[in-house]
Write a protein that holds these residues in place. Sequence first.
Motif, PDB file in Angstrom:
ATOM      1  N   THR A   9       1.046  -3.858  -2.180  1.00 40.54           N
ATOM      2  CA  THR A   9       0.393  -2.690  -2.775  1.00 40.54           C
ATOM      3  C   THR A   9      -1.096  -2.945  -2.996  1.00 40.54           C
ATOM      4  OG1 THR A   9       2.453  -2.170  -3.905  1.00 40.54           O
ATOM      5  CG2 THR A   9       0.460  -1.080  -4.709  1.00 40.54           C
ATOM      6  N   TYR A  12      -2.913  -3.233   0.349  1.00 41.12           N
ATOM      7  CA  TYR A  12      -2.958  -1.910   0.966  1.00 41.12           C
ATOM      8  C   TYR A  12      -4.067  -1.067   0.342  1.00 41.12           C
ATOM      9  CZ  TYR A  12      -1.213   2.330   3.187  1.00 41.12           C
ATOM     10  OH  TYR A  12      -1.106   3.458   3.949  1.00 41.12           O
ATOM     11  N   ALA A  13      -4.077  -1.051  -1.002  1.00 42.88           N
ATOM     12  CA  ALA A  13      -5.081  -0.247  -1.706  1.00 42.88           C
ATOM     13  C   ALA A  13      -6.486  -0.739  -1.366  1.00 42.88           C
ATOM     14  CB  ALA A  13      -4.835  -0.313  -3.214  1.00 42.88           C
ATOM     15  N   LEU A  16      -7.436   0.178   2.243  1.00 47.24           N
ATOM     16  CA  LEU A  16      -7.655   1.619   2.348  1.00 47.24           C
ATOM     17  C   LEU A  16      -9.024   2.002   1.789  1.00 47.24           C
ATOM     18  CD1 LEU A  16      -6.115   4.370   3.017  1.00 47.24           C
ATOM     19  CD2 LEU A  16      -5.882   4.547   0.549  1.00 47.24           C
TER      20      LEU A  16
ATOM     21  N   PRO B  69       2.763   2.207   0.173  1.00 39.91           N
ATOM     22  CA  PRO B  69       3.589   1.708  -0.930  1.00 39.91           C
ATOM     23  C   PRO B  69       3.975   2.863  -1.840  1.00 39.91           C
ATOM     24  CG  PRO B  69       1.543   0.477  -0.741  1.00 39.91           C
ATOM     25  CD  PRO B  69       1.403   1.657   0.142  1.00 39.91           C
ATOM     26  N   ARG B  71       4.676   3.234  -4.945  1.00 41.09           N
ATOM     27  CA  ARG B  71       4.128   3.405  -6.288  1.00 41.09           C
ATOM     28  C   ARG B  71       2.711   3.989  -6.294  1.00 41.09           C
ATOM     29  NH1 ARG B  71       5.050  -2.253  -8.871  1.00 41.09           N
ATOM     30  NH2 ARG B  71       5.205  -2.783  -6.674  1.00 41.09           N
ATOM     31  N   ILE B  72       1.973   3.817  -5.199  1.00 44.13           N
ATOM     32  CA  ILE B  72       0.610   4.358  -5.209  1.00 44.13           C
ATOM     33  C   ILE B  72       0.450   5.484  -4.190  1.00 44.13           C
ATOM     34  CG2 ILE B  72      -0.502   2.268  -6.087  1.00 44.13           C
ATOM     35  CD1 ILE B  72      -1.409   1.768  -3.131  1.00 44.13           C
ATOM     36  N   VAL B  76      -2.972   7.306  -2.726  1.00 48.87           N
ATOM     37  CA  VAL B  76      -3.322   7.230  -1.302  1.00 48.87           C
ATOM     38  C   VAL B  76      -3.547   8.632  -0.744  1.00 48.87           C
ATOM     39  CG1 VAL B  76      -2.472   6.583   0.985  1.00 48.87           C
ATOM     40  CG2 VAL B  76      -2.151   5.039  -0.946  1.00 48.87           C
TER      41      VAL B  76
END
Lengths: 226, 212
Positions: A9, A12-13, A16, B69, B71-72, B76
């Motif tokens: 997570t 990924y964040a 992004l 994911p 949870r986010i 996103v």
Amino acid sequence: MDTNSNSYTIVYASVLVVIVAFLLAFVNSSLRDLQGKNVELDTKKQILSALNIRMAADVESEFAKVVKEDRIVSEDGSLIPYEGKFVTGYEKEFKENGRAHVFVCEVDGQKKYVIPVYGAGLWGAIWGYVALNEDRNTVYGTYFSHASETPGLGAEIAGEHFQNEFKGKQVMDGGNVELSVVKFGKVEKPEFQVDGISGGTITSVGVDVMLKNCLAHYTNFLTSKD
Amino acid sequence: MGKLFSAKNKEVFSAPISMNNPVTVQVLGICSALAVTSKLEPAIVMGLSVTIITAFSNVVISLIRKTIPNRIRIIVQLVVVAALVTIVSEFLKAFAYDVSVQLSVYVGLIITNCILMGRLEAFAMANGPWESCLDGIGNGLGYAKILVIVAFIRELLGSGTLLGYNILNYDAVKEAGYVNNGLMLMPPMALIIVACIIWYQRAKHKELQEND
């Protein structure tokens, strides 16, 4: 792969955000020049609109033909030449550089002056241009625009019918700016006042304040007759 | 190509325009329906922009849906929408300046438009890019349709004009005793008109009514 793990997570964040940031920065920097030109062209179009030239096919050449000089008003009201780049933000220009611009124009062989004005409406900035006859007192034409006024109400200041109301009005009386926008239907001095927009009271008041504040910087210029 | 326009895909595209309209049935995007419908022109521009942005963001989210994911996912989606809207507005400023000036107020509204988030969450997260694209266009057009109907009524009765052209502001009309209804320009009237459209649609299509 487990797309719900904490590390995935976070990675990924981060990825992004970096991609999006890069993309936006790239788009912004590669388009900036084009946007700057558009803003400049739009400013010229607005100045021409104040001179009642609203449907110019080629703004650039029409502007060059009509607008003779870009001048600055000095303390005593005389005009001094301005050599710099064409300005698009007149509020910043006045507040930061202390320069109040006047465009000396010629329409059908007659001299006109265009003065930029700026202020605040209900939701955001409002601005415009006021064109005066050679007597420096009679309004020849106006142009107003806004960033985000309510459509149908305050946004009507950008409409021609509102702007045309100003034609022929007087600006100065006894050294004060008397050109004003009053509540719809409450015009008492028709040579100085125009009707506001019903339902767009705060924007109308904004235009009124804008005219008084900005034109006051030009008091010496407007009252001298040389 | 047969698969591209299968019956299911046609349904995905056409349902939001009528029977599953985002505004009148899903009751999404009401906020901007109030804000931009006092004139016809901004309503049309807003409808088209939302259509384009919904289609694009649906496709993007659908393409990366398996990597997001859980949870986010909302964040996103929001980032993708905000980035797309910003890029589109930058391009408009560079290549179609007049349109961008008109849109100035609405660009921000597009990001917060619930239809976008609603479609991303409800459709694009679970379907392929092509279906998502159709869904985005369909919902955008369904939204645009309601906006145009509301704006048509409000501008005609409120200002007596359409697209800025004079329709009712003639002396003869005034002498007959007709005056423009200023109330039409106020936001509550948009809500009342939307409610009337919902009423009409539900009265006509019994299957939309709940059995209580």
